[in-house]
Design an enzyme around this catalytic site. Structure first.
Site, PDB file in Angstrom:
ATOM      1  N   ARG A  72       0.567  -1.242   0.160  1.00  0.00           N
ATOM      2  CA  ARG A  72      -0.060   0.048  -0.169  1.00  0.00           C
ATOM      3  C   ARG A  72       0.941   1.276   0.163  1.00  0.00           C
ATOM      4  O   ARG A  72       2.047   1.312   0.488  1.00  0.00           O
ATOM      5  CB  ARG A  72      -0.939   0.010   1.200  1.00  0.00           C
ATOM      6  CG  ARG A  72      -2.013  -0.937   1.087  1.00  0.00           C
ATOM      7  CD  ARG A  72      -2.992  -0.729   2.272  1.00  0.00           C
ATOM      8  NE  ARG A  72      -2.428  -1.130   3.575  1.00  0.00           N
ATOM      9  CZ  ARG A  72      -1.840  -0.273   4.440  1.00  0.00           C
ATOM     10  NH1 ARG A  72      -1.905   0.990   4.228  1.00  0.00           N
ATOM     11  NH2 ARG A  72      -1.504  -1.000   5.706  1.00  0.00           N
ATOM     12  N   TYR A 203      -1.718  -3.628  -7.216  1.00  0.00           N
ATOM     13  CA  TYR A 203      -1.241  -4.585  -5.896  1.00  0.00           C
ATOM     14  C   TYR A 203      -2.304  -4.233  -4.727  1.00  0.00           C
ATOM     15  O   TYR A 203      -2.414  -3.310  -3.914  1.00  0.00           O
ATOM     16  CB  TYR A 203      -0.085  -4.240  -5.234  1.00  0.00           C
ATOM     17  CG  TYR A 203       0.520  -5.268  -4.272  1.00  0.00           C
ATOM     18  CD1 TYR A 203       0.907  -6.451  -4.553  1.00  0.00           C
ATOM     19  CD2 TYR A 203       0.328  -4.861  -2.943  1.00  0.00           C
ATOM     20  CE1 TYR A 203       1.417  -7.298  -3.488  1.00  0.00           C
ATOM     21  CE2 TYR A 203       0.771  -5.814  -1.869  1.00  0.00           C
ATOM     22  CZ  TYR A 203       1.353  -6.946  -2.296  1.00  0.00           C
ATOM     23  OH  TYR A 203       1.276  -7.930  -1.498  1.00  0.00           O
ATOM     24  N   LYS A 212      -9.491  -2.267   1.541  1.00  0.00           N
ATOM     25  CA  LYS A 212      -9.418  -1.200   2.416  1.00  0.00           C
ATOM     26  C   LYS A 212     -10.000   0.080   1.869  1.00  0.00           C
ATOM     27  O   LYS A 212     -10.505   0.768   2.878  1.00  0.00           O
ATOM     28  CB  LYS A 212      -7.843  -0.777   2.565  1.00  0.00           C
ATOM     29  CG  LYS A 212      -7.074  -2.130   3.181  1.00  0.00           C
ATOM     30  CD  LYS A 212      -7.593  -2.497   4.576  1.00  0.00           C
ATOM     31  CE  LYS A 212      -7.092  -3.519   5.120  1.00  0.00           C
ATOM     32  NZ  LYS A 212      -5.745  -3.899   5.355  1.00  0.00           N
ATOM     33  N   HIS A 232     -10.886  -2.598  11.521  1.00  0.00           N
ATOM     34  CA  HIS A 232      -9.562  -3.445  10.799  1.00  0.00           C
ATOM     35  C   HIS A 232      -9.472  -4.439  11.911  1.00  0.00           C
ATOM     36  O   HIS A 232      -8.454  -4.389  12.604  1.00  0.00           O
ATOM     37  CB  HIS A 232      -8.494  -2.310  10.508  1.00  0.00           C
ATOM     38  CG  HIS A 232      -7.450  -3.067   9.955  1.00  0.00           C
ATOM     39  ND1 HIS A 232      -6.049  -2.588  10.162  1.00  0.00           N
ATOM     40  CD2 HIS A 232      -7.227  -4.092   9.137  1.00  0.00           C
ATOM     41  CE1 HIS A 232      -5.117  -3.205   9.294  1.00  0.00           C
ATOM     42  NE2 HIS A 232      -5.843  -4.301   8.669  1.00  0.00           N
ATOM     43  N   SER A 254      -1.289  -3.396  10.105  1.00  0.00           N
ATOM     44  CA  SER A 254      -1.180  -4.421   9.027  1.00  0.00           C
ATOM     45  C   SER A 254       0.182  -5.078   9.381  1.00  0.00           C
ATOM     46  O   SER A 254       0.987  -4.704  10.116  1.00  0.00           O
ATOM     47  CB  SER A 254      -0.914  -3.638   7.765  1.00  0.00           C
ATOM     48  OG  SER A 254      -1.896  -2.813   7.570  1.00  0.00           O
ATOM     49  N   CYS A 256       0.542  -7.517  11.690  1.00  0.00           N
ATOM     50  CA  CYS A 256       0.854  -7.529  13.340  1.00  0.00           C
ATOM     51  C   CYS A 256       0.189  -8.627  13.801  1.00  0.00           C
ATOM     52  O   CYS A 256       0.153  -8.974  15.140  1.00  0.00           O
ATOM     53  CB  CYS A 256       0.431  -6.248  13.726  1.00  0.00           C
ATOM     54  SG  CYS A 256       1.708  -4.848  13.608  1.00  0.00           S
ATOM     55  N   ASP A 283      -9.472  -9.819   8.663  1.00  0.00           N
ATOM     56  CA  ASP A 283      -8.932  -8.365   8.311  1.00  0.00           C
ATOM     57  C   ASP A 283      -9.920  -7.132   8.675  1.00  0.00           C
ATOM     58  O   ASP A 283      -9.628  -6.230   9.155  1.00  0.00           O
ATOM     59  CB  ASP A 283      -8.363  -8.279   7.054  1.00  0.00           C
ATOM     60  CG  ASP A 283      -7.681  -7.199   6.766  1.00  0.00           C
ATOM     61  OD1 ASP A 283      -6.592  -7.032   7.420  1.00  0.00           O
ATOM     62  OD2 ASP A 283      -7.714  -6.436   5.913  1.00  0.00           O
ATOM     63  N   ASN A 374       6.343  -8.601   1.988  1.00  0.00           N
ATOM     64  CA  ASN A 374       4.715  -8.449   1.872  1.00  0.00           C
ATOM     65  C   ASN A 374       4.265  -9.151   0.695  1.00  0.00           C
ATOM     66  O   ASN A 374       3.051  -9.078   0.201  1.00  0.00           O
ATOM     67  CB  ASN A 374       4.563  -6.848   1.536  1.00  0.00           C
ATOM     68  CG  ASN A 374       3.135  -6.492   1.788  1.00  0.00           C
ATOM     69  OD1 ASN A 374       2.351  -7.058   2.630  1.00  0.00           O
ATOM     70  ND2 ASN A 374       2.566  -5.536   1.113  1.00  0.00           N
ATOM     71  N   ARG A 376       2.001 -12.486  -0.862  1.00  0.00           N
ATOM     72  CA  ARG A 376       0.779 -12.752  -0.125  1.00  0.00           C
ATOM     73  C   ARG A 376       0.037 -13.813  -0.762  1.00  0.00           C
ATOM     74  O   ARG A 376       0.375 -14.100  -1.998  1.00  0.00           O
ATOM     75  CB  ARG A 376      -0.098 -11.418   0.160  1.00  0.00           C
ATOM     76  CG  ARG A 376       0.540 -10.204   0.883  1.00  0.00           C
ATOM     77  CD  ARG A 376      -0.519  -9.607   1.442  1.00  0.00           C
ATOM     78  NE  ARG A 376      -0.270  -8.538   2.243  1.00  0.00           N
ATOM     79  CZ  ARG A 376      -0.560  -8.072   3.505  1.00  0.00           C
ATOM     80  NH1 ARG A 376      -1.736  -8.931   3.824  1.00  0.00           N
ATOM     81  NH2 ARG A 376       0.036  -7.326   4.133  1.00  0.00           N
ATOM     82  N   ASN A 503      -0.645 -17.883  22.037  1.00  0.00           N
ATOM     83  CA  ASN A 503      -1.556 -16.730  22.326  1.00  0.00           C
ATOM     84  C   ASN A 503      -2.947 -17.189  22.952  1.00  0.00           C
ATOM     85  O   ASN A 503      -3.433 -16.324  23.512  1.00  0.00           O
ATOM     86  CB  ASN A 503      -1.858 -15.929  21.053  1.00  0.00           C
ATOM     87  CG  ASN A 503      -0.623 -15.052  20.582  1.00  0.00           C
ATOM     88  OD1 ASN A 503       0.395 -15.012  21.509  1.00  0.00           O
ATOM     89  ND2 ASN A 503      -0.397 -14.814  19.393  1.00  0.00           N
TER      90      ASN A 503
END
Ligand code: GTP
Ligand code: SPV
Ligand code: MN
Length: 592
Positions: A72, A203, A212, A232, A254, A256, A283, A374, A376, A503
């Site tokens: 982005r 992209y 987004k 988000h 993003s 994370c 997301d 990045n 994907r 987690n």
């Protein structure tokens, strides 16, 4: 091809945009597999996509984006509201008339020699009362194939729009890859016109406009006007051994950890007891107040656009399994021996005979990375082994807890709870995180990223905070709010907390806290777990002392933090709600 709808508003707009961009042909996307097959064949013929091993990876393809077009571009993203104040100090702003005029020149003839595809799509299940409809016009087959995975695209969406109450209300999303010129790359949102214009990128969030641009930037504005929220956030169900499922959302910036958390596999001790986790989204969440006073969430997307590096059977088996078929990979390594894909962290055996993300001969021996950080995968949520039975539910799921968190080497504890909704909004609004490869720019710099929405809020951040406070008042039984940080590091820069599946141990405390089933201790920043209440069973290389460290609040660091929060708040001026100013004063007082 003739239009697939008699919807005048749609046809008039498509005609106008075609007159501007001057494609050779206009092709309507009906959503059928046969049409997508034709498009794949065309894209393979030009090299836009590369077919992968159809036995090992059925219906999977590799795409390489231009090397200057891999993330982005926040500095080239604009909110074009009539008043600059409505975009606010955290957004780039342009006057809409000026922006249209400038972009018209760039779009003029930008599709010459190509086809313009008209993609009707729905964000959320099209039959859901919460669905929003849009059309993306694009000259990229890669974008058509990706949008067909990421959204509900085709005739079903079109029929629901046309049969609905307001067939002339839809988002108008115009996209042209142009010549991928980064100097002339613009991602422009016009919230007052329900319109998006994006040019010179093909992209991710720049080009898949349902994501987004629509489901966050435009939708956040719709939500503010209509009384709901576009966030988000991942959505996850946690099933207890007695079969009860409790739902949470989590907002992380993003890259994370949303995708990873959303399909987490619990550690053995939890699995053996019968805990199960169910993924609804990784997301974006749209949230509304239900008749029961709780917040209910739907995932407007149909697919994952997930970060590849670091994804493996060990770290995220569900994502790894989800992308074994019907998947488009972007900017990963191409293993030429068997036409499969590879990325850093998939396993310890980088292929010897391979092409890197740029398409250059690569074998890892020179120490360079093979996959772009990045890079994907694009795949359907429905292919995730732990997809929730409620994924297609038109009403969504009731949320008991909301998590916020970023990448912080220090300062932010592993987990703590906000004292009430307003304190929670404060905690979320001042969230800090180190920047990542998901956006072009410096990586690893701490910045304030309120609600993980800094690059995605389509209006004034101060008004957005006020909307959050209001939503908490409308919801008589709002979720409890928590902050988490999986990313504290030791002196050697190594992550202290094991993270990933482990987690679950923090989630367990969070979910019990949300239902008042476990105690907490007060601290200057909020309620912390008692270390012994976090289950460490089966974690051999992690001590109770290490946990105590992760749960401690360093007042010196927090005084620095409070200073930086005040600086951030000052940039918001009069729009900052008084209530949040008071919360900051309370924090400062607690630290003095
Ligand atoms: P976007 O798709 O950009 O919104 O990213 P995301 O928030 O979904 O992040 P994702 O789950 O893809 O994770 C990004 C990176 O963080 C990957 O390299 C992961 O391996 C890594 N990561 C995720 N969870 C953890 C964790 O618990 N601990 C550590 N140390 N790393 C993690
Ligand atoms: C993010 O950056 O938060 C993403 C990837 O999810 S993109 O679609 O490029 O925005
Ligand atoms: Mn994201």
């Amino acid at each position: 091809m003739v239009s697939l709808t008699s919807n005048e508003a749609v046809n008039a707009w498509v005609k106008e945009m075609a007159a501007l961009t001057k494609p050779d042909t206009v092709v309507w996307i009906d959503g059928s597999e046969s049409q997508l097959d034709d498009l794949r064949a065309q894209a393979m013929a030009t090299g836009e996509i590369v077919p992968l091993n159809q036995e090992k990876l059925p219906n999977c393809y590799l795409h390489r984006s231009a090397v200057n077009d891999v993330a982005r571009v926040e500095h080239r993203t604009f909110i074009c509201s009539r008043k600059q104040e409505d975009a606010g100090p955290t957004n780039n702003w342009r006057d809409p008339l000026e922006m249209y005029a400038m972009l018209r020149k760039l779009f003029d003839g930008s599709m010459k020699g190509r086809a313009m595809y008209v993609i009707p799509f729905s964000m959320a299940v099209p039959e859901s009362p919460f669905a929003k409809f849009g059309f993306q016009l694009t000259d990229s087959i890669y974008v058509v194939l990706s949008m067909s995975i990421m959204t509900r695209a085709g005739i079903r969406a079109l029929k629901c729009l046309d049969a609905g109450k307001n067939p002339s209300s839809f988002t108008k999303a115009l996209h042209s890859k142009g010549n991928v010129d980064e100097e002339n790359r613009y991602i422009a949102q016009f919230p007052e016109d329900n319109t998006i214009w994006s040019i010179n990128s093909a992209y991710g969030g720049n080009a898949l406009l349902g994501k987004k641009c629509f489901a966050l930037r435009i939708a956040s504005c719709l939500g503010r006007n209509e009384g709901w929220m576009a966030e988000h956030m991942l959505i996850l169900g946690i099933e207890a051994p007695n079969g009860e499922v409790r739902y949470i959302t989590a907002a992380f910036p993003s890259a994370c950890g949303k995708t990873n958390l959303s399909m987490l596999i619990p550690p053995e001790v939890y699995k053996n007891k019968g805990y199960k986790l169910w993924c609804l989204g990784d997301d974006i969440a749209w949230l509304r107040v239900g008749a029961d006073g709780r917040l209910w969430a739907v995932n407007p997307e149909a697919g994952f656009f997930g970060v590849a590096p670091g994804t493996s059977m060990k770290s995220n088996a569900n994502a790894t399994l989800a992308c074994q078929k019907n998947t488009v990979f972007t900017n990963v390594v191409h293993n030429l021996d068997d036409d499969t894909v590879w990325w850093e962290g998939l396993d310890k055996n980088p292929p010897k005979n391979a092409l890197n993300w740029k398409g250059e001969k690569w074998d890892s021996s020179d120490g360079s990375v093979g996959a772009h950080p990045n890079s994907r995968f694009t795949t359907s949520v429905s292919q995730c082994p732990c997809v929730s039975s409620e994924f297609e539910s038109p009403q969504g799921v009731p949320i008991s807890a909301m998590l916020f968190g970023g990448r912080r080497k220090k300062t932010a504890p592993l987990v703590y709870q906000a004292r009430d909704w307003a304190h929670g909004v404060f905690v979320a609004s001042v969230m800090g995180s180190e920047t990542t490869y998901a956006a072009v720019g410096k990586v690893g710099v701490v910045r304030r990223d309120p609600m993980a929405m800094l690059p995605f809020c389509g209006y004034n951040m101060g008004d957005y905070f006020a909307h959050w406070l209001e939503m908490g008042e409308k919801a008589t039984n709002p979720p409890k709010i928590f902050n988490v940080n999986w990313f504290q590091t030791d002196g050697a820069g190594k992550f202290i907390w094991p993270g990933y599946g482990d987690n679950m141990r923090a989630l367990d405390w969070i979910i019990r806290r949300a239902f008042g089933e476990v105690d907490a201790v007060d601290s200057p920043i909020g309620w912390l777990p008692k270390p012994e209440d976090i289950n460490l069973e089966g974690l051999n290389e992690f001590s109770l002392d290490a946990l105590k460290g992760l749960l401690s609040v360093d007042k010196d660091l927090w005084r620095e933090e409070a200073k930086s929060i005040r600086e951030f708040y000052d940039t918001l001026g009069d729009k900052l709600p008084e209530k949040l100013r008071e919360e900051l004063a309370t924090l400062e007082k607690n630290l003095s």
